[in-house]
Write an enzyme that holds these catalytic residues in place. Sequence first.
Site, PDB file in Angstrom:
ATOM      1  N   GLU A 190       3.128  -2.212   7.512  1.00 22.05           N
ATOM      2  CA  GLU A 190       4.153  -1.194   7.263  1.00 22.05           C
ATOM      3  C   GLU A 190       3.910   0.002   8.185  1.00 22.05           C
ATOM      4  O   GLU A 190       4.840   0.685   8.598  1.00 22.05           O
ATOM      5  CB  GLU A 190       4.148  -0.750   5.786  1.00 22.05           C
ATOM      6  CG  GLU A 190       5.399   0.046   5.420  1.00 22.05           C
ATOM      7  CD  GLU A 190       5.610   0.210   3.921  1.00 22.05           C
ATOM      8  OE1 GLU A 190       6.469  -0.477   3.345  1.00 22.05           O
ATOM      9  OE2 GLU A 190       4.905   1.038   3.323  1.00 22.05           O
TER      10      GLU A 190
ATOM     11  N   GLY B 111       2.897   6.321   0.737  1.00 20.18           N
ATOM     12  CA  GLY B 111       2.561   5.416  -0.364  1.00 20.18           C
ATOM     13  C   GLY B 111       1.325   4.575  -0.087  1.00 20.18           C
ATOM     14  O   GLY B 111       0.426   4.460  -0.930  1.00 20.18           O
ATOM     15  N   ARG B 112       1.232   4.002   1.107  1.00 17.46           N
ATOM     16  CA  ARG B 112       0.122   3.081   1.389  1.00 17.46           C
ATOM     17  C   ARG B 112      -1.212   3.797   1.603  1.00 17.46           C
ATOM     18  O   ARG B 112      -2.240   3.171   1.762  1.00 17.46           O
ATOM     19  CB  ARG B 112       0.474   2.197   2.583  1.00 17.46           C
ATOM     20  CG  ARG B 112       0.926   2.960   3.819  1.00 17.46           C
ATOM     21  CD  ARG B 112       1.606   2.042   4.824  1.00 17.46           C
ATOM     22  NE  ARG B 112       2.134   2.756   5.978  1.00 17.46           N
ATOM     23  CZ  ARG B 112       3.330   3.313   6.034  1.00 17.46           C
ATOM     24  NH1 ARG B 112       4.127   3.271   4.986  1.00 17.46           N
ATOM     25  NH2 ARG B 112       3.742   3.928   7.124  1.00 17.46           N
TER      26      ARG B 112
ATOM     27  N   LYS C  46      17.161  -2.766   1.580  1.00 18.97           N
ATOM     28  CA  LYS C  46      17.420  -2.082   0.295  1.00 18.97           C
ATOM     29  C   LYS C  46      18.895  -1.748   0.185  1.00 18.97           C
ATOM     30  O   LYS C  46      19.515  -1.962  -0.863  1.00 18.97           O
ATOM     31  CB  LYS C  46      16.623  -0.760   0.223  1.00 18.97           C
ATOM     32  CG  LYS C  46      15.144  -0.907  -0.011  1.00 18.97           C
ATOM     33  CD  LYS C  46      14.521   0.483  -0.189  1.00 18.97           C
ATOM     34  CE  LYS C  46      13.029   0.450  -0.038  1.00 18.97           C
ATOM     35  NZ  LYS C  46      12.405   1.768  -0.026  1.00 18.97           N
TER      36      LYS C  46
ATOM     37  N   HIS D  44     -11.206 -24.446   2.292  1.00 14.54           N
ATOM     38  CA  HIS D  44     -10.711 -25.738   1.809  1.00 14.54           C
ATOM     39  C   HIS D  44      -9.201 -25.832   1.905  1.00 14.54           C
ATOM     40  O   HIS D  44      -8.574 -26.644   1.244  1.00 14.54           O
ATOM     41  CB  HIS D  44     -11.197 -25.965   0.376  1.00 14.54           C
ATOM     42  CG  HIS D  44     -12.700 -25.940   0.312  1.00 14.54           C
ATOM     43  ND1 HIS D  44     -13.471 -27.064   0.517  1.00 14.54           N
ATOM     44  CD2 HIS D  44     -13.565 -24.908   0.154  1.00 14.54           C
ATOM     45  CE1 HIS D  44     -14.750 -26.724   0.453  1.00 14.54           C
ATOM     46  NE2 HIS D  44     -14.832 -25.428   0.234  1.00 14.54           N
TER      47      HIS D  44
ATOM     48  N   LYS E   9       6.666   7.362  -6.052  1.00 21.14           N
ATOM     49  CA  LYS E   9       6.752   8.645  -5.358  1.00 21.14           C
ATOM     50  C   LYS E   9       8.190   9.176  -5.417  1.00 21.14           C
ATOM     51  O   LYS E   9       8.426  10.320  -5.726  1.00 21.14           O
ATOM     52  CB  LYS E   9       6.289   8.443  -3.918  1.00 21.14           C
ATOM     53  CG  LYS E   9       6.097   9.712  -3.149  1.00 21.14           C
ATOM     54  CD  LYS E   9       5.496   9.386  -1.792  1.00 21.14           C
ATOM     55  CE  LYS E   9       5.916  10.420  -0.777  1.00 21.14           C
ATOM     56  NZ  LYS E   9       5.453  10.118   0.569  1.00 21.14           N
TER      57      LYS E   9
ATOM     58  N   GLU F 264      12.902  -1.778  -8.075  1.00 21.80           N
ATOM     59  CA  GLU F 264      11.987  -2.682  -8.784  1.00 21.80           C
ATOM     60  C   GLU F 264      11.289  -1.939  -9.922  1.00 21.80           C
ATOM     61  O   GLU F 264      11.197  -2.406 -11.064  1.00 21.80           O
ATOM     62  CB  GLU F 264      10.918  -3.233  -7.821  1.00 21.80           C
ATOM     63  CG  GLU F 264      11.438  -4.163  -6.745  1.00 21.80           C
ATOM     64  CD  GLU F 264      11.988  -3.470  -5.504  1.00 21.80           C
ATOM     65  OE1 GLU F 264      12.242  -2.245  -5.557  1.00 21.80           O
ATOM     66  OE2 GLU F 264      12.170  -4.155  -4.483  1.00 21.80           O
TER      67      GLU F 264
HETATM   68  O1  F6P Z   1       9.983   0.146   0.390  1.00 20.85           O
HETATM   69  C1  F6P Z   1       8.759   0.540   0.894  1.00 20.85           C
HETATM   70  C2  F6P Z   1       8.169   1.665   0.089  1.00 20.85           C
HETATM   71  O2  F6P Z   1       8.865   2.838   0.319  1.00 20.85           O
HETATM   72  C3  F6P Z   1       6.696   1.819   0.401  1.00 20.85           C
HETATM   73  O3  F6P Z   1       6.472   2.549   1.537  1.00 20.85           O
HETATM   74  C4  F6P Z   1       6.192   2.436  -0.864  1.00 20.85           C
HETATM   75  O4  F6P Z   1       4.803   2.314  -0.974  1.00 20.85           O
HETATM   76  C5  F6P Z   1       6.946   1.637  -1.889  1.00 20.85           C
HETATM   77  O5  F6P Z   1       8.205   1.403  -1.299  1.00 20.85           O
HETATM   78  C6  F6P Z   1       7.102   2.276  -3.234  1.00 20.85           C
HETATM   79  O6  F6P Z   1       7.772   3.494  -3.173  1.00 20.85           O
HETATM   80  P1  F6P Z   1       7.806   4.481  -4.393  1.00 20.85           P
HETATM   81  O7  F6P Z   1       6.408   4.914  -4.697  1.00 20.85           O
HETATM   82  O8  F6P Z   1       8.669   5.633  -3.968  1.00 20.85           O
HETATM   83  O9  F6P Z   1       8.408   3.756  -5.566  1.00 20.85           O
END
Ligand code: F6P
Length: 540
Positions: free
Chosen positions: A348, A262-263, A505, A379, A201, A207
């Site tokens: 979250e 995002g979620r 972060k 198990h 987003k 990452e």
């Molecule tokens: O660090 C948390 C977060 O902002 C989540 O809320 C989100 O789903 C995820 O990182 C990924 O964010 P983006 O879609 O901006 O890469």
Amino acid sequence: MLNNSSKTRAELKAHCESLSGVHLRGLFSDDPGRAKRLSLSFGGLYYDFSKQRLTSETLRLLAALAEESGVGDAIRRMFAGERINPSEDRPALHVALRRSSGPFPDAGFNVMPEVAATRERMAALAGQLRGGGHDTPHIRDVVNIGIGGSDLGPKMMTYAMRSIAHPTLRVHYVSNLDGAQLAPLLQTLDPRTTLFIVVSKTFTTQETLINAQTARDWLVSNLGDAAVIQDSFAAVSSNVEKAVEFGIAPERIFPIWDWVGGRFSLWSAVGLALMIAIGPRAFDEMLRGAERMDEHFRTTPFEQNLPVVMALIGVWNTNFLGAATSAVLPYNESLRYFPPFLQQLEMESNGKSTGIDGRRLDEPASPVVWGELGNNGQHAFFQFLHQGGRLTPCDFIVAARSDYPLPNHHEALLSNCFAQSAALAFGRTEDETRASMEMLDPDRVRELLPHRMFSGNQPSSTLLLSALTPENLGALIALYEHKTFVQGRLWGINSFDQWGVELGKSLAGRILPAVREPERALALDASTQELLAFSRHYLL
Ligand code: F6P
């Protein structure tokens, strides 16, 4: 919690005390109609909450608590598109993403034209790739690069619907910063037939950007031409400028809007890889299932309203019975990724101890949400559920029909799922335990008795799906989304922000230069300095 001093809350506390000596065995034997009364069904979903430690009176009082806490108004405000996320000054319009008709939220601020246009663009690309269209090179592998909400929902749904997925197109998900996820995958891919979809987003998530850069370098080093990026990449982002800067063609960038978190975003272009896997028609059926759940949620009285009842039960277990965790135990292999998805959705959203008004809550909101495939868990950690002595409410989830035609597997799977919730609820009394050991000599029976008894009274609900159809899965996810929102309201928090992810972060940004340069570590705390010093010996 909201209205900590309310009359209803005091009544609930007294009611809770009055139930303290009551066992689920007694509740069932005293009331033969209990299982029928304490269950709800909606479409292909059946929700049995009769094995929760509550009665119809509990539900009545909890529904009154929801009224008093303004849950009705919160629902109305969400569907009216009001700015219910004040700390980010945004509405939460994820329900728009599954609307089939009409303006939304209203004619003045109608997001539907953009939503519909994006759905069409997604369907066009998915159709081309699935049919091996003329203007797209023949793609055999699609790699979704994203993390959190840009990974967990689509990955979970892709796996949940793999029985109807395209037979030859492979869809992969890469999220972890550790190159040990992407590197081995790249070894299996052909750069000429791979499409990477960078889903972020913000297009600033470390990452995702590092994984995307590695994928880009791999393409260029294999195909020898930076221009190929245009054909081999697509993006989903609200930050078009950054995606273009990365090298993605503007016509391959799909939008996502600030009004969807995002979620809550798997219904949008964030679900592009999912749509490529299952096809536009199944994707649409999934949206229809969610839309039906939205309508049920918006219009149904609280005591019959599935998301509201589920939320109230969670609050009952957490705030009245004192459970610190909540386990989710899917039995279908295809729901393997449901627990991590739910962890992000619930923790979250509601892992907070500051109210929406900025005041500290009297008690923290969300319990720990954890879980695993139920049959595997039997198990592993079920020993703890049965005899660990800690109150651990569980959600069992299983589909009545198998998605793979092996009936003997599925009959056994169902019987295990139903057996576990019964064992947790009813336990095994001393007499029953003695009877189970009648072949043993009396001394051995005496010795083993305390180890082989089960106290029971562990609360659980079972969510039974007719089958893992796209429509049922859409309804299931929308159900948990709305449950999360209602709980946020009951706890008096904003479920749509996530400030708690920020500190780590920004600290990672400060630590990164010190990983290689010891002098940069001097400003850091002593523990971090030592960790860096050890790591430096082994860094490649
Ligand atoms: O660090 C948390 C977060 O902002 C989540 O809320 C989100 O789903 C995820 O990182 C990924 O964010 P983006 O879609 O901006 O890469």
